[in-house]
Design an enzyme around this catalytic site. Structure first.
Site, PDB file in Angstrom:
ATOM      1  N   GLU A 113      -5.893  -4.914  10.170  1.00 22.16           N
ATOM      2  CA  GLU A 113      -4.847  -3.926  10.410  1.00 22.16           C
ATOM      3  C   GLU A 113      -5.133  -3.156  11.702  1.00 22.16           C
ATOM      4  OE1 GLU A 113      -2.748  -2.728   6.518  1.00 22.16           O
ATOM      5  OE2 GLU A 113      -4.480  -1.421   6.759  1.00 22.16           O
ATOM      6  N   SER A 120       2.906  -2.367  10.213  1.00 19.70           N
ATOM      7  CA  SER A 120       4.348  -2.474  10.420  1.00 19.70           C
ATOM      8  C   SER A 120       4.915  -3.852  10.079  1.00 19.70           C
ATOM      9  CB  SER A 120       4.733  -2.074  11.852  1.00 19.70           C
ATOM     10  OG  SER A 120       4.370  -0.725  12.082  1.00 19.70           O
ATOM     11  N   GLY A 168       2.627  -1.261   4.243  1.00 16.24           N
ATOM     12  CA  GLY A 168       2.729   0.154   3.910  1.00 16.24           C
ATOM     13  C   GLY A 168       4.170   0.562   3.692  1.00 16.24           C
ATOM     14  N   GLY A 169       4.786   1.121   4.710  1.00 17.98           N
ATOM     15  CA  GLY A 169       6.140   1.682   4.619  1.00 17.98           C
ATOM     16  C   GLY A 169       7.145   0.781   3.913  1.00 17.98           C
ATOM     17  N   GLU A 203      -7.029   4.862   7.617  1.00 15.87           N
ATOM     18  CA  GLU A 203      -6.740   6.274   7.321  1.00 15.87           C
ATOM     19  C   GLU A 203      -7.930   6.942   6.631  1.00 15.87           C
ATOM     20  OE1 GLU A 203      -2.969   5.621   5.370  1.00 15.87           O
ATOM     21  OE2 GLU A 203      -2.129   5.022   7.303  1.00 15.87           O
ATOM     22  N   HIS A 233      -9.753   1.400   4.574  1.00 20.00           N
ATOM     23  CA  HIS A 233      -8.486   1.578   5.297  1.00 20.00           C
ATOM     24  C   HIS A 233      -8.711   2.536   6.463  1.00 20.00           C
ATOM     25  CE1 HIS A 233      -4.383   2.659   6.273  1.00 20.00           C
ATOM     26  NE2 HIS A 233      -4.011   1.556   5.640  1.00 20.00           N
ATOM     27  N   ASN A 247       0.874  -1.180   0.000  1.00 16.40           N
ATOM     28  CA  ASN A 247       0.000   0.000   0.000  1.00 16.40           C
ATOM     29  C   ASN A 247       0.908   1.226   0.000  1.00 16.40           C
ATOM     30  OD1 ASN A 247      -1.857   1.989   0.431  1.00 16.40           O
ATOM     31  ND2 ASN A 247      -2.390   1.347   2.520  1.00 16.40           N
ATOM     32  N   TRP A 248       0.998   1.846  -1.171  1.00 13.24           N
ATOM     33  CA  TRP A 248       1.937   2.986  -1.286  1.00 13.24           C
ATOM     34  C   TRP A 248       1.386   4.260  -0.677  1.00 13.24           C
ATOM     35  CZ3 TRP A 248       3.929   2.577  -7.088  1.00 13.24           C
ATOM     36  CH2 TRP A 248       4.607   1.359  -7.229  1.00 13.24           C
ATOM     37  N   LYS A 249       0.094   4.268  -0.403  1.00 11.00           N
ATOM     38  CA  LYS A 249      -0.565   5.481   0.138  1.00 11.00           C
ATOM     39  C   LYS A 249      -0.271   6.673  -0.778  1.00 11.00           C
ATOM     40  CE  LYS A 249      -0.286   3.298   4.592  1.00 11.00           C
ATOM     41  NZ  LYS A 249      -0.255   3.384   6.031  1.00 11.00           N
ATOM     42  N   GLY A 275       2.136   2.082  10.738  1.00 12.58           N
ATOM     43  CA  GLY A 275       3.119   3.158  10.635  1.00 12.58           C
ATOM     44  C   GLY A 275       3.804   3.495  11.945  1.00 12.58           C
TER      45      GLY A 275
HETATM   46  P1  PGA Z   1       2.562   0.133   7.585  1.00 12.34           P
HETATM   47  O1  PGA Z   1       1.126   0.406   6.896  1.00 12.34           O
HETATM   48  O2  PGA Z   1       3.075  -1.157   7.032  1.00 12.34           O
HETATM   49  O3  PGA Z   1       3.403   1.315   7.207  1.00 12.34           O
HETATM   50  O4  PGA Z   1       2.312   0.053   9.057  1.00 12.34           O
HETATM   51  C1  PGA Z   1       0.219  -0.619   6.679  1.00 12.34           C
HETATM   52  C2  PGA Z   1      -1.044  -0.093   6.068  1.00 12.34           C
HETATM   53  O5  PGA Z   1      -1.484   1.010   6.416  1.00 12.34           O
HETATM   54  O6  PGA Z   1      -1.650  -0.741   5.190  1.00 12.34           O
END
Ligand code: PGA
Length: 251
Positions: free
Chosen positions: A168, A214, A235-236, A98, A96, A10-12, A174
């Site tokens: 999640e 994470s 994500g990251g 966010e 998600h 997930n590149w956001k 994050g």
């Molecule tokens: P993260 O993000 O791996 O940076 O914690 C995961 C996500 O939001 O899908």
């Protein structure tokens, strides 16, 4: 049939188109023979270019990170499920945390998005997960179960086959803090039982349930080794090609 193993990135709201292409190229070249489904959830602006590139790589799929809850019309700035379908996008992430938090998305809106996507033959990656407060109060399983009921249980048995659930926990996204494999497995197993109670054993056994929060090369192996964890939504670490390749190889 064994369940699909999924490594989703997930590149956001990150990467220029050129950077995105570079990451995609590196991942595609390193993973030609894997049996893992690699899904890249990229920004809307990158979808067309990256899907064209992914068509030559059998195990590489592209996802949108969101879609509108409206079919079409006067919704400036929104992207519909139908528009994604017109680009042949195979997956879309919805719900998600966010989006739930920063854009006040409700379970009802997410349920509508799921229906619209499935009507357009797009597979859904449905995110759910509890806050730290809810976990500390030991209500996490009840909370996530309710999110799933509200977001998905209007679907029929044929539709549920096209859903991947991403658990999640918000406190792990994050933050560098991960659910332990035991905490994650507890939730994944509860989710599978919930699916079984409503959709039967076959559907539950076939559903891929992935963990996000994470995920890094140093914890992916122990997470993916769990019986009910079928991969990750990353994500990251998905923005660093080498880390993501290590994660893909840790199944
Ligand atoms: P993260 O993000 O791996 O940076 O914690 C995961 C996500 O939001 O899908």
């Amino acid at each position: 049939m064994p369940r699909k193993k999924i490594a989703a990135g997930n590149w956001k709201m990150n990467t220029s188109l050129e950077e995105g292409l570079q990451i995609t190229r590196t991942i595609a070249n390193a993973n030609k023979d894997t049996d893992v489904n690699i899904v890249l959830a990229v920004p809307f602006t990158h979808l067309k270019t990256i899907i064209d590139m992914s068509l030559n790589v059998p195990n590489l799929f592209v996802a949108a990170q969101n879609c509108s809850q409206h079919k079409n019309g006067a919704y400036t700035g929104e992207i519909s499920a139908e528009m994604l379908a017109s680009l042949h996008i195979p997956y879309c992430v919805i719900g998600h945390s966010e989006r739930r938090i920063y854009h006040n998305e409700s379970d009802e809106q997410i349920a509508t998005k799921a229906s619209l996507l499935l009507e357009n033959n797009i597979e859904v990656i449905f995110c759910c997960g509890e806050s730290l407060e809810i976990r500390k109060a030991n209500n996490h399983i009840e909370f996530v179960s309710q999110q799933i009921k509200n977001g998905l249980f209007h679907l029929n048995g044929d539709q549920i086959k096209n859903i991947t659930i991403a658990y999640e926990p918000i406190w792990a996204i994050g933050t560098g803090e991960t659910a332990t494999e035991i905490e994650a497995e507890e939730m994944h197993s509860a989710i599978r039982s919930l699916i079984q109670s409503n959709y039967g054993k076959d559907n539950a056994d076939q559903m891929s349930i992935v963990y996000g929060g994470s995920v890094k090369p140093n914890n992916s192996k122990s997470l993916f080794n769990q019986q009910n964890i079928d991969g990750g939504l990353v994500g990251g670490a998905s923005l660093k090609s080498n880390d993501f390749i290590e994660i893909i190889n840790s199944f």
